[in-house]
Design a protein around this motif. Structure first.
Motif: not given
Length: 130
Positions: A13-16, A76-78, A25-32, A117-130
């Motif tokens: 997210l932080g490195f363009l 972005l509400p952090f 960016a697409v995920w964040i916009q889709a999630q409003r 929330a992650t890009l890593d598909e191997k973390i149990p219970g984590a949300y995979i960013i599509p």
């Protein structure tokens, strides 16, 4: 739903020019623009990755400044999750050294009403960013 971004998602997210920046960016916009969170581990990881890997070309100060700027962006509400978890909170699924940080972050997120929330598909219970 609040999302604790793991290090790889925060860096993307932080490195363009990151290969997965557009995906975030697409995920964040889709999630409003969902509520996003960081913690000490993810913030330190962001600075370490951007200042250590030659492909990014950041100094520690530049990486820190970049993260602070990202967190202060109005769009972005952090939030920041304080980490009071010791090793006793590590989930039972953690079996290898590579899983320790992931397990800790997943548990920290859950304890704070968030999901990792992650890009890593191997973390149990984590949300995979599509």
């Amino acid at each position: 739903m609040k999302y604790l971004l793991d290090v790889n998602a925060l860096v993307a997210l932080g490195f363009l020019h990151h290969e997965f920046h557009d995906r975030l960016a697409v995920w964040i916009q889709a999630q409003r623009f969902p509520p996003l969170a960081t913690c000490s581990i993810t913030e330190l990881g962001f600075v370490r990755v951007l200042s250590h890997a030659p492909i990014y070309g950041f100094t520690v100060v530049q990486a820190k400044t970049s993260l602070l700027r990202l967190k202060k962006a109005k769009v972005l509400p952090f939030t920041f999750l304080s980490d009071g978890h010791d090793i006793s909170h590590l989930p039972a699924w953690v079996k290898t050294p590579k899983q320790t940080t992931d397990g800790h972050l997943a548990q920290l997120a859950s304890a704070n009403g968030a999901v990792l929330a992650t890009l890593d598909e191997k973390i149990p219970g984590a949300y995979i960013i599509p």
